[in-house]
Design an enzyme around this catalytic site. Structure first.
Site, PDB file in Angstrom:
ATOM      1  N   GLU A   1      -0.966   1.623  -5.393  1.00 29.94           N
ATOM      2  CA  GLU A   1      -0.755   0.401  -4.608  1.00 29.94           C
ATOM      3  C   GLU A   1      -0.698  -0.843  -5.490  1.00 29.94           C
ATOM      4  OE1 GLU A   1      -3.863   0.509  -1.579  1.00 29.94           O
ATOM      5  OE2 GLU A   1      -3.828   2.708  -1.759  1.00 29.94           O
TER       6      GLU A   1
ATOM      7  N   HIS B   1       0.850  -1.202   0.000  1.00 25.84           N
ATOM      8  CA  HIS B   1       0.000   0.000   0.000  1.00 25.84           C
ATOM      9  C   HIS B   1       0.888   1.256   0.000  1.00 25.84           C
ATOM     10  CE1 HIS B   1      -2.939   2.890   1.535  1.00 25.84           C
ATOM     11  NE2 HIS B   1      -3.876   1.997   1.592  1.00 25.84           N
TER      12      HIS B   1
HETATM   13  O1  TA6 Z   1      -6.103   1.710  -0.352  1.00 26.05           O
HETATM   14  C1  TA6 Z   1      -7.078   2.709  -0.208  1.00 26.05           C
HETATM   15  C2  TA6 Z   1      -7.818   2.480   1.090  1.00 26.05           C
HETATM   16  O2  TA6 Z   1      -8.500   1.249   1.072  1.00 26.05           O
HETATM   17  C3  TA6 Z   1      -8.760   3.650   1.323  1.00 26.05           C
HETATM   18  O3  TA6 Z   1     -10.103   3.301   1.102  1.00 26.05           O
HETATM   19  C4  TA6 Z   1      -8.459   4.048   2.783  1.00 26.05           C
HETATM   20  O4  TA6 Z   1      -9.234   3.276   3.672  1.00 26.05           O
HETATM   21  C5  TA6 Z   1      -6.969   3.720   2.817  1.00 26.05           C
HETATM   22  O5  TA6 Z   1      -6.897   2.448   2.187  1.00 26.05           O
HETATM   23  C6  TA6 Z   1      -6.297   3.823   4.172  1.00 26.05           C
HETATM   24  O6  TA6 Z   1      -6.668   2.807   4.994  1.00 26.05           O
HETATM   25  P1  TA6 Z   1      -6.091   2.828   6.514  1.00 26.05           P
HETATM   26  O7  TA6 Z   1      -6.751   1.662   7.166  1.00 26.05           O
HETATM   27  O8  TA6 Z   1      -4.595   2.691   6.411  1.00 26.05           O
HETATM   28  O9  TA6 Z   1      -6.465   4.189   7.064  1.00 26.05           O
END
Ligand code: TA6
Length: 299
Positions: free
Chosen positions: A271, A168
């Site tokens: 990601e 991510h």
């Molecule tokens: O990858 C994008 C995502 O799924 C967004 O929808 C947002 O939730 C982000 O990840 C961050 O997630 P986190 O749990 O690290 O705040």
């Protein structure tokens, strides 16, 4: 993490002027400096926090309000999302359970001019209570003029299991309003901001508001045109069928305690994933590698 644990890690893995393990609020962090790049990696979650190739600006973003607490992911760098991407089942953590757990440092070795760091985590009674499978998970980070991350899933159990997963990656950019992502043209995506509606990407991805998209069935290299920093960042991959592009924009960012309000302008997630329908089934004794290779060049 007690100081003696840090001392033991440094005795085993430290390398004079190249690798030192430091204690950041009880989270052991590998501070790495080679002729090709400076890197920080937290053992909690095997989370790469920084990567700055020699002669370039930092490539990864970490919030100025990031909180370093055991059991809590750091906002930025490269969180490892596994064995699921996105919201978990009722009562289970978003993006899986390995990003908030301590991983073992397995090795740190030179391979020619590249420094390769391996970290691992395996199932425990606690993880089996959350997800009832036996596994070994390894992150192999190769540090040089490019950054290579390989997330290697091993099924050590007697039955197959199915995962979704992501590296991510939070990228540092000069200005989200002057940033575009190419490589996803004509790719179908799920638009999380609009109820996961199915859309098709026309042209490059540009940003004028909250953007949260799962691009499906794509193996393409993405290129971030970071005009604000007068550079391009390339995100090549293998073992990945999905790419997520995310910027929280003003309102979502304001809701994060570990992010300053205006910081959304200087970050962008591209990601490397297997998400949504692009899940991966690993047979007993089998393995799967999710690989991302990041590079940057000035315009
Ligand atoms: O990858 C994008 C995502 O799924 C967004 O929808 C947002 O939730 C982000 O990840 C961050 O997630 P986190 O749990 O690290 O705040």
């Amino acid at each position: 993490m007690l100081q003696e644990d840090i001392a033991i890690l440094n005795d085993r893995f430290g390398m004079t002027s190249t690798l030192e393990i430091i204690d950041r609020n009880s989270i052991p962090v590998l501070r790495i400096s080679t002729p090709f790049a400076r890197t920080l990696i937290a053992l909690q979650g095997a989370q790469v926090l920084e990567w700055q190739p020699a002669g370039h600006q930092p490539v990864l973003w970490v919030s100025r309000a990031a909180q370093y607490q055991t059991g809590k992911g750091v906002r930025g760098g490269v969180p490892v999302c596994w064995p699921w991407f996105g919201a978990g089942e009722e009562g289970k953590p978003a993006h899986g359970f390995v990003r908030t757990r301590m991983w073992d440092l397995l090795s740190a070795d030179w391979h020619g001019e590249l420094l390769v760091v391996r970290m691992g985590i395996s199932d425990t009674e606690e993880t089996r209570a959350i997800w009832n499978h036996a596994f070994n998970l390894e992150l192999r980070v190769t540090i040089g003029a490019t950054l290579v991350m390989e997330l290697i899933t091993h099924n050590t159990g007697k039955e197959s299991f199915t995962i979704t997963e992501a590296l991510h990656t939070y990228f540092r950019i000069g200005d989200i309003a002057r940033t575009a992502v190419s490589g996803l043209e004509n790719v179908q995506y799920l638009d999380k901001v609009h109820g996961f509606a199915t859309e098709v990407q026309h042209g490059t991805v540009t940003f004028g508001g909250e953007t949260d998209r799962i691009y499906l069935d794509t193996a393409s290299t993405c290129v971030i045109d970071d005009a604000g920093c007068d550079r391009k960042i390339s995100v090549a991959k293998s073992g990945s069928h999905s790419t997520v592009v995310w910027n929280p924009w003003v309102d979502k960012a304001a809701g994060f305690a570990d992010m300053e309000p205006e910081e959304y302008r200087e970050m962008l997630c591209v990601e490397t994933c297997n998400a949504g329908k692009d899940s991966i089934t690993v047979e007993p004794g089998g393995s799967h590698v999710l690989r991302a290779e990041i590079s940057t060049k000035a315009n």
